[in-house]
Design an enzyme around this catalytic site. Structure first.
Site, mmCIF file in Angstrom:
data_model
loop_
_atom_site.group_PDB
_atom_site.id
_atom_site.type_symbol
_atom_site.label_atom_id
_atom_site.label_comp_id
_atom_site.label_asym_id
_atom_site.label_seq_id
_atom_site.Cartn_x
_atom_site.Cartn_y
_atom_site.Cartn_z
ATOM 1 N N ARG A 98 0.825 -1.223 0.000
ATOM 2 C CA ARG A 98 0.000 0.000 0.000
ATOM 3 C C ARG A 98 0.855 1.268 0.000
ATOM 4 N NH1 ARG A 98 -5.033 -1.532 4.133
ATOM 5 N NH2 ARG A 98 -6.212 -2.700 2.557
ATOM 6 N N LYS A 101 -17.997 -18.829 2.286
ATOM 7 C CA LYS A 101 -19.421 -18.719 2.591
ATOM 8 C C LYS A 101 -20.241 -17.965 1.560
ATOM 9 C CE LYS A 101 -19.285 -19.080 7.577
ATOM 10 N NZ LYS A 101 -19.463 -18.342 8.825
ATOM 11 N N GLY A 127 -8.544 -9.547 0.307
ATOM 12 C CA GLY A 127 -7.405 -10.016 1.100
ATOM 13 C C GLY A 127 -6.875 -11.383 0.697
ATOM 14 N N GLY A 159 -12.352 -4.830 2.012
ATOM 15 C CA GLY A 159 -13.766 -4.456 2.071
ATOM 16 C C GLY A 159 -14.200 -3.547 0.927
HETATM 17 C C1 3PG Z 1 -8.509 -2.109 5.252
HETATM 18 O O1 3PG Z 1 -7.420 -2.468 5.690
HETATM 19 O O2 3PG Z 1 -9.355 -2.905 4.794
HETATM 20 C C2 3PG Z 1 -8.803 -0.654 5.201
HETATM 21 O O3 3PG Z 1 -7.688 0.069 5.629
HETATM 22 C C3 3PG Z 1 -10.022 -0.318 6.020
HETATM 23 O O4 3PG Z 1 -9.824 -0.629 7.350
HETATM 24 P P1 3PG Z 1 -11.099 -0.872 8.280
HETATM 25 O O5 3PG Z 1 -11.709 -2.156 7.850
HETATM 26 O O6 3PG Z 1 -10.563 -0.897 9.689
HETATM 27 O O7 3PG Z 1 -12.041 0.289 8.060
HETATM 28 MG MG MG Z 2 -11.223 -4.121 6.567
#
Ligand code: 3PG
Ligand code: MG
Length: 399
Positions: A37, A200, A357, A380
């Site tokens: 990142r 899931k 991820g 996310g």
């Molecule tokens: C992540 O690592 O997915 C982003 O930096 C967002 O982090 P968070 O899920 O704690 O909002």
């Molecule tokens: Mg996250």
């Protein structure tokens, strides 16, 4: 005219440029263990300092829940930012209640400085998208640049509210990400297929619901596929499956059919009797599963079938591994398909976009993380984008 302003729309020379980065990087024993990142942030930072602007980095780090907590200080990440940019980096502590000192430190820093401000989540106003906190942040810059796609699903003071208070632009990483995503699902070359895996169905209902409307083919793998196989009346033995979601799974298949989206499920499986690396295993057709066995990966026939679908595609979007890729040899399906997509990409046959991820780890494990058209570092945010949801941090940048 593109929907967003970019760095090209501003004269950055001598300006205080607040850059929303995602410095939420993995750290172990006080050291950053994956700087991807930060690497992606470098082009934006360089452009700012090259013309003697001040690059002032805003980011969250972990989830300190609105309180100052030294364990989550961004000071930890400063050496990694210096390493990646090849430039000294200053740190500015602040509780985000009073920013007078932070402002002075920024004013006193020489032109061309790189500065990292303390964790935005040290103040509860961050996650509340508090306009008063955003106004204190905005005091510290002349221009706001958001380069944190991976935090864009959060409507927070440093991602959303602030964009309404300063002239705003997408940074280079954000720009590249939005362009790749547009090529993936926004306005893709067809046919487009999505490959979705993971454990899931229940966590990916919105995702599947959106994809069947947008793609021509949907490959389902991972334990998610077992839920669909079970719903279709096939035995899945002792495999992980959400049997209570049979109706939901069948409904998704019906809707896909109505939308002319082909659902591609495994036709065979790699079956073991223990969930562990190198467990003895055999291949079974999905219509003749051993009731005592566990599906841990797609089988060779399924791999060929998925390759056939990939051969016909012009665009591929991927989220989620096809099997238990963390256990050898059950990584085989994921690795083989990842390498196949990489080869098709290299040959200029497909545009390939992947994210999430586990997906990035799986592609790294297959040795092809840099061989897709674009791999998103977002978790996310990538998922919400695939679900077709507007991302507040992106919406706020629109002209
Ligand atoms: C992540 O690592 O997915 C982003 O930096 C967002 O982090 P968070 O899920 O704690 O909002
Ligand atoms: Mg996250």
């Amino acid at each position: 005219m593109p929907a967003f302003k970019t760095l090209d729309d501003f004269d950055l020379s001598g300006k205080r440029v607040l850059v929303r980065a995602d410095l939420n990087v993995p750290v172990a024993d006080g050291k950053v263990t994956d700087a991807t990142r930060i690497e992606r942030l470098v082009p934006t930072i360089r452009e700012i300092i090259k013309v003697d602007g001040k690059a002032i980095i805003l980011s969250h780090f972990g989830r300190p829940k609105g309180k100052v907590d030294p364990e989550f200080s961004l000071e930890l990440v400063v050496p990694a930012v210096a390493d990646e940019t090849g430039h000294p980096v200053g740190f500015i502590a602040t509780d985000w209640i009073d920013v007078t000192k932070a402002r002075q430190a920024i004013d006193e820093a020489p032109p061309g400085s790189i500065l990292v401000l303390e964790n935005t989540r040290f103040h509860p106003g961050e996650e509340d998208n508090d306009p008063a906190l955003a106004a204190r942040m905005a005091e510290l810059g002349d221009i706001f640049v958001n380069d944190a796609f991976s935090a864009a699903h959060r409507a927070h003071a440093s991602t959303e509210a602030i964009a309404h208070l300063l002239p705003s632009a997408a940074g280079r990483a954000m720009e590249a990400e939005l362009k790749a995503l547009e090529a993936g699902l926004g306005n893709p070359e067809r046919p487009v297929i999505a490959i979705v895996g993971g454990a899931k169905v229940s966590t990916k209902l919105d995702l599947l619901g959106n994809l069947i409307k947008k793609v021509d083919g949907l490959v389902i793998g991972g334990a998610m596929a077992n839920t669909f196989l079970h719903a279709g009346g096939l035995g899945v033995g002792k495999s992980l499956a959400e049997k209570d979601l049979a109706e939901t799974a069948n409904d998704i298949r019906d809707k896909a059919e109505a939308a002319h989206c082909a659902i591609i499920l495994p036709i065979d499986a790699t079956v073991a009797w223990h969930f562990e690396a190198n467990a003895p295993h055999r291949f079974y057709g999905v219509d003749s599963m051993d009731p005592e066995g566990m599906i841990l990966d797609v089988g060779p026939g399924s791999i060929e079938r998925i390759k056939g679908a990939i051969d016909e595609a012009k665009t591929i979007v991927w989220n989620g591994p096809l099997g238990a890729f963390e256990l050898q040899p059950f990584d085989h399906g994921t690795v083989e398909i990842a390498q196949y997509v990489a080869a098709r990409t290299k040959a200029g046959k497909v545009v390939s976009v992947a994210g999430g991820g586990d997906t990035v780890s799986a592609l790294a494990h297959a040795g092809v993380k840099d061989q897709f058209t674009y791999v998103s570092t977002a978790g996310g945010a990538f998922l919400e984008w695939m679900e077709g949801k507007p991302l507040p941090g992106v919406e706020a940048l629109k002209r």
